[in-house]
Design a protein around this motif. Sequence first.
Motif, short mmCIF file in Angstrom:
data_model
loop_
_atom_site.label_atom_id
_atom_site.label_comp_id
_atom_site.label_asym_id
_atom_site.label_seq_id
_atom_site.Cartn_x
_atom_site.Cartn_y
_atom_site.Cartn_z
N GLY A 48 0.38 11.95 7.33
CA GLY A 48 -0.32 12.97 6.56
C GLY A 48 -0.60 12.59 5.12
N GLN A 49 -0.37 11.34 4.75
CA GLN A 49 -0.57 10.88 3.38
C GLN A 49 -1.47 9.66 3.37
N GLN A 50 -2.33 9.56 2.35
CA GLN A 50 -3.18 8.40 2.20
C GLN A 50 -2.71 7.58 1.00
N TRP A 51 -2.92 6.26 1.11
CA TRP A 51 -2.46 5.34 0.08
C TRP A 51 -3.54 4.31 -0.24
N LEU A 52 -3.36 3.65 -1.36
CA LEU A 52 -4.22 2.53 -1.75
C LEU A 52 -3.42 1.24 -1.63
N THR A 53 -4.10 0.16 -1.25
CA THR A 53 -3.44 -1.15 -1.18
C THR A 53 -4.46 -2.26 -1.34
N ARG A 54 -3.99 -3.42 -1.80
CA ARG A 54 -4.81 -4.63 -1.82
C ARG A 54 -4.24 -5.68 -0.87
N ASP A 55 -3.20 -5.31 -0.16
CA ASP A 55 -2.60 -6.20 0.83
C ASP A 55 -3.38 -6.07 2.13
N GLY A 56 -4.17 -7.09 2.44
CA GLY A 56 -5.05 -7.02 3.61
C GLY A 56 -4.51 -7.69 4.85
N ARG A 57 -3.20 -7.80 4.97
CA ARG A 57 -2.60 -8.40 6.17
C ARG A 57 -2.55 -7.35 7.28
N PHE A 58 -3.69 -7.13 7.92
CA PHE A 58 -3.80 -6.08 8.92
C PHE A 58 -3.62 -6.64 10.34
N ARG A 59 -3.58 -5.73 11.30
CA ARG A 59 -3.45 -6.11 12.70
C ARG A 59 -4.10 -5.03 13.56
N ILE A 60 -4.26 -5.32 14.84
CA ILE A 60 -4.83 -4.36 15.79
C ILE A 60 -3.69 -3.78 16.63
N ASP A 61 -3.65 -2.44 16.74
CA ASP A 61 -2.59 -1.84 17.55
C ASP A 61 -3.01 -1.78 19.02
N ALA A 62 -2.16 -1.22 19.87
CA ALA A 62 -2.41 -1.20 21.32
C ALA A 62 -3.66 -0.42 21.67
N ASN A 63 -4.09 0.48 20.80
CA ASN A 63 -5.28 1.31 21.07
C ASN A 63 -6.53 0.76 20.38
N GLY A 64 -6.42 -0.42 19.79
CA GLY A 64 -7.60 -1.04 19.19
C GLY A 64 -7.89 -0.62 17.76
N PHE A 65 -6.96 0.10 17.11
CA PHE A 65 -7.17 0.52 15.73
C PHE A 65 -6.63 -0.52 14.76
N LEU A 66 -7.29 -0.64 13.62
CA LEU A 66 -6.85 -1.55 12.58
C LEU A 66 -5.76 -0.87 11.77
N GLN A 67 -4.64 -1.56 11.55
CA GLN A 67 -3.52 -0.95 10.83
C GLN A 67 -2.80 -1.99 9.98
#
Length: 240
Positions: A99-118
């Motif tokens: 329920g909270q949004q954040w800012l970041t410059r760390d772009g080490r993302f991945r794809i979860d089991a449902n295909g979403f970027l996280q």
Amino acid sequence: MSDVIMQLADVMQREVDSVARIAQNAANVATAGYKARIDFSRLLTATGNDASSGAQVIQEWGASDAGYIDLTDGVLKVTGQDTDLAASGKGWFVVSGGGQQWLTRDGRFRIDANGFLQTRDGLAVMGEEGPLRPGTSGFQITTDGRLIVHGQETGRIRMARVEDARQLVGNGNGLYRLPAAPAWMAAEGIHQGMLEGSNVSVSTDMVRLLEKTRHIESVQRALQSYDAILNSGINQIGKE
């Protein structure tokens, strides 16, 4: 005399806090997207006496003693991973969770089991219409933030720019709380398959560490001298 001792103790505490910031920088020299903490004295140099540097700095939440965050871009590093993203310029990625949004410059993302970027911690990377869902293969994110899946545009990455930098509140792990009235911006300077490196200057911090250590030692000697004089005065009064 006691006022002098209190003032010297305050100076020493500030220098110790500064050393702690240098240590934090050193610990994050290899952390993607990390923004170095600098002292107020360096802020004055960067913005007042060295206009050619172009350094962008913002005050951390709290008193000026807490230091500042250097917003200059880190060096971009090629990783070849489609899920790695780097932002250059003033834009920050927006991530969401609990329920909270954040800012970041760390772009080490991945794809979860449902295909979403996280993020590595499971926070959803936000698009303009909600969480980005690239799927598991065949996607591209353009420099202007468009998500292209198998040749079709399916979304655009959400980017934010903070107009009043003092609104940024650090939360650790490279996250900053999203201001109450965020300034959304059109995505630009997005680099897929790359990461923004830390902007820590190891050589500069090592010089600062040496300066701070010497200053702490000199203040400590002054404290000992004043304390000895104070004790001597008290003993002399007792004899009289």
